[in-house]
Design an enzyme around this catalytic site. Structure first.
Site, mmCIF file in Angstrom:
data_model
loop_
_atom_site.group_PDB
_atom_site.id
_atom_site.type_symbol
_atom_site.label_atom_id
_atom_site.label_comp_id
_atom_site.label_asym_id
_atom_site.label_seq_id
_atom_site.Cartn_x
_atom_site.Cartn_y
_atom_site.Cartn_z
ATOM 1 N N GLU A 272 -14.478 -6.341 -0.513
ATOM 2 C CA GLU A 272 -15.252 -6.331 0.913
ATOM 3 C C GLU A 272 -14.233 -5.012 1.505
ATOM 4 O OE1 GLU A 272 -14.119 -9.666 3.104
ATOM 5 O OE2 GLU A 272 -15.114 -8.796 4.825
ATOM 6 N N ARG B 62 -4.543 -15.880 -8.010
ATOM 7 C CA ARG B 62 -4.264 -14.457 -7.546
ATOM 8 C C ARG B 62 -2.763 -14.179 -7.633
ATOM 9 N NH1 ARG B 62 -6.858 -14.274 -2.645
ATOM 10 N NH2 ARG B 62 -5.564 -12.789 -1.848
ATOM 11 N N LYS C 112 -5.102 -7.968 2.932
ATOM 12 C CA LYS C 112 -5.506 -6.710 3.524
ATOM 13 C C LYS C 112 -5.395 -6.756 5.165
ATOM 14 C CE LYS C 112 -9.493 -6.959 1.315
ATOM 15 N NZ LYS C 112 -10.715 -6.652 1.032
#
Ligand code: ATP
Ligand code: MG
Length: 702
Positions: free
Chosen positions: A39, A265, A275
């Site tokens: 994204e 992850r 982020k």
């Protein structure tokens, strides 16, 4: 399509096992197509690097393709700056995407058509509940959903409203388009998820063409299918979205849709990896930018001096598994050291200079010594380093009253100056406050080149520079950005920013370096002997004025950790199967205090439950499946490892028991366990705790 065979160095992981199986069954016509779908709302971090190495790595290994697709479905948070940086980072890591970069927004038209198809097929409806009402109607894990009063709108009405949503007739939030999936599901994602919302916002690519935007779940899987992706690899948090992923692709009518596979992850200690959190650090100016060398971003690591090879190596070593763990940042540091050890030229520089005067060296004279750039690799060449009467050594390399085993300089002691000669300290000069400001030494001219002329033992070797020739430069030393292993742990710090390490940057304004370094250019990577690996900063260097960043010191704490792990009995989770990776499951165990507070206990929601059903679980030797009424709409399913102690589980039916009611539901092979019953035990027996009289289900236990 030819299928490459596994090379022995590349470890197999569960995803590759799946691909191998698919290829053997000729699924997708033997094609392997992956994608990396960021994204564009921030810079990529080292966690993304794991996903990039996995997706692009698989494409490379199997002779397949990997697309880069920006998931730009949220117009308000996205920016072209991020689009550009993401591309730069992927290329820098050494990967190239298939064809042009893609955007989910490229498919807005197609996605819209699919949405209309779902409406026509009676599978989607326009819902006009407010956000708050919607939440209320959806219920929660333990509370059934109520159907939206708009669920049965006719196809015509739905089409009309949806088209008018698109045409901009309504304000933000007035309506949404929802899929009719499964209101009964305990997977909340399936309770009629939103497909489109109204957002009158400018999109960085489509401008104001659209005022309705697809939701991530709707856009993501369909974009995969539109691109002909075969294996859609993502992180574990999307596991519960997979049924929806499949549902959309099936209802849209894709013949051979992609499949989604989830892996754990990457978490790294002493940093944050989201982020949003990283953006906060940038916006609050705790760091100089996304590429601050202390940031775990790819651009930060690059500026710090990390090589693409070292990051790819790191990704390979941590492996790919299905359970979450925290990787020690020392492993990342180890990987860059390993790489730079082979490739970085050796040079000398002094960070904290102490003057040395060689009394028996003639004033005004000088000579040079030849020094190889890499002792093990003569092909890297050599340079001349000037030597004279006045030198600088590192202040830490001298001690007036040294302890035992001190092999560096001290009064009366002899040491070797790297590539130059042997010197002996004869006197110490101090200032008024008693601080050592200069050493008087003599050298042995017979030791030119650094050899001991008569074989006498000289253990210490120091780095140094000539005072007359030294090149002054700014050097930046970095430490961890956070003081604690897990800055996100609320038990340790209320806000992650409270855990910032105040001393994470130390600027040495005037380090004294060997003159050859005057020619260093941004991006150069070097080893300053005994001090670490450094690189020339790409952000703040000017021509003839390089600024040096320390990438890592030489001391390898990872090697120590790896050794310790090797020597401890194997209780490590075998998941990430690379050798010697100290995957720390959780620090909690080590740090848990012996007592807890009353408030901690109050966090447990203990309830009276009445066992309604009790039976053995097929295929599970230890488990009973209980259905326990705790006064909610439906009884809870609880799996308990007490089968051995209740050979006739029916005896439990009707018993009041103690249920821990606020545990996060746990997915097990047989179903979801929605709580825990409390039991007591001795060496031979386990008995479920009950009450000595009748109590209503749901009553509080305290
Ligand atoms: P963040 O939580 O840092 O904001 P994100 O998951 O929102 O990250 P995306 O841009 O959506 O970031 O991620 C692109 C891809 O990278 C996704 O497939 C995601 O699963 C993967 N990814 C993100 N973070 C990690 C991580 N820490 N380890 C491995 N893969 C990751
Ligand atoms: Mg995301």
């Amino acid at each position: 399509m030819t299928q490459k065979t596994e090379t022995p160095e590349k470890p197999v992981n569960f995803i590759k096992e799946i691909i191998n199986r698919d290829l053997a069954e000729n699924k997708h016509g033997g094609k392997v197509a992956t994608r990396f779908p960021p994204e564009p709302n921030g810079y990529l971090h080292i966690g993304h690097a794991k996903s990039i190495c996995l997706n692009f790595g698989i494409a490379e290994e199997y002779g397949g393709t990997c697309n880069l697709r920006f998931d730009d479905t949220n117009p308000t948070k996205e920016d072209v700056e991020y689009v550009d940086s993401i591309q730069e980072d992927i290329r820098w890591l050494g990967f190239q995407w298939e064809g042009d970069r893609r955007f989910a927004s490229d498919y807005f038209g197609k996605l819209y058509e699919i949405a209309e198809k779902l409406i026509r097929d009676g599978l989607a409806y326009v819902c006009s509940l407010s956000e708050a009402e919607s939440r209320e109607y959806r219920g929660n894990y333990y509370k059934k959903a109520k159907p939206s009063p708009y669920r049965d709108r006719s196809v015509e009405e739905n089409l009309d409203l949806f088209r008018r949503m698109k045409a901009g007739e309504f304000g933000d939030g007035e309506h949404v388009l929802r899929a009719k999936v499964d209101l009964e599901s305990q997977n909340m994602n399936l309770r009629d998820p939103v497909l489109y919302r109204i957002k009158h916002a400018e999109h960085h690519r489509t401008g104001d063409t659209w005022c309705i935007y697809p939701m991530y779940d709707f856009a993501h899987g369909l974009s995969d299918a539109i691109e002909g992706i075969t294996h859609s690899i993502c992180t574990l948090e999307f596991q519960d979205h997979r049924p929806l992923y499949d549902w959309f692709n099936e209802k849209a009518g894709f013949e051979e849709p992609p499949h989604q596979y989830e892996f754990a992850r990457l978490n790294l200690n002493y940093t944050v990896m989201s982020k949003r959190k990283l953006l906060e650090l940038v916006e609050d100016k705790h760091v100089s930018g996304w590429d601050d060398p202390r940031m775990p971003t790819i651009s930060g690591l690059r500026r710090r001096g990390y090589t693409p090879e070292s990051i790819r190596k790191f990704a390979e070593r941590i492996g790919v598994a299905k359970n979450d763990s925290v990787v020690d940042v020392a492993l990342l540091e180890h990987c860059v050291r390993e790489d730079l050890n082979d490739t970085a030229p050796r040079v000398m520089g002094v960070l904290n200079p102490l003057k040395v005067v060689i009394e028996n060296y003639p004033e005004g004279e000088s000579e040079t010594f030849n020094a190889p750039y890499h002792p093990q690799n003569p092909e890297m060449g050599s340079r001349e380093i000037p030597f004279g009467r006045e030198l600088y050594i590192e202040r830490e390399d001298f001690m007036e009253e040294p302890p035992k085993k001190w092999f560096r300089l001290a009064p009366g002691r002899e040491v070797r100056l790297r590539y130059a000669c042997l010197i002996r300290c004869t006197d110490v000069v101090k200032n008024e406050s008693g601080e050592v400001v200069e050493l008087r030494c003599t050298w042995d001219p017979e030791s030119r080149g650094g050899q001991s002329p008569d074989g006498r033992k000289v253990k210490g070797t120091l780095h140094w520079v000539s005072a007359a020739h030294a090149f002054p430069a700014e050097v930046r030393l970095y430490d961890r950005l956070f003081r604690v292993e897990n800055p996100m742990d609320k038990k340790v710090v209320p806000n992650f920013k409270d855990a910032l390490n105040e001393d994470s940057l130390e600027v040495v304004e005037r380090a004294l370096l060997e003159p050859s370094l005057a020619n260093a250019v941004p991006g150069d990577r070097l080893q300053f002997e005994r001090l670490g690996y450094f690189c020339v900063d790409t952000g703040n260097s000017a021509p003839g004025k390089p600024v040096f960043n320390r990438t890592v010191p030489l001391r390898d704490s990872w090697a120590k950790i790896a050794k310790k792990v090797e020597n401890t009995p194997k209780s490590e989770p075998k998941a990430e199967k690379t050798p010697k990776v100290a995957q720390k499951q959780s620090k909690q165990e080590e740090t848990a205090p012996a007592t807890i507070e009353f408030d901690d206990f109050a966090k447990l929601d203990l309830r009276v439950g009445i066992v309604r059903e009790a039976e053995q679980v097929e295929d599970a030797r230890k488990l009973l499946r209980l259905m326990v009424d705790i006064g909610e709409e439906r009884p809870r399913q609880i799996f308990a490892g007490i089968r051995k102690f209740y050979p006739e589980p029916e005896v439990l039916i009707g018993k009041p028991v103690v249920v821990v009611a606020n545990l996060k539901p746990r997915k097990m092979r047989f179903g979801i366990s929605e709580g825990m019953v409390i039991a007591g035990s001795d060496e031979d027996n386990v008995r479920v705790a009950t009450f000595d009289g009748p109590l209503k289900p749901g009553g509080k236990v305290s």
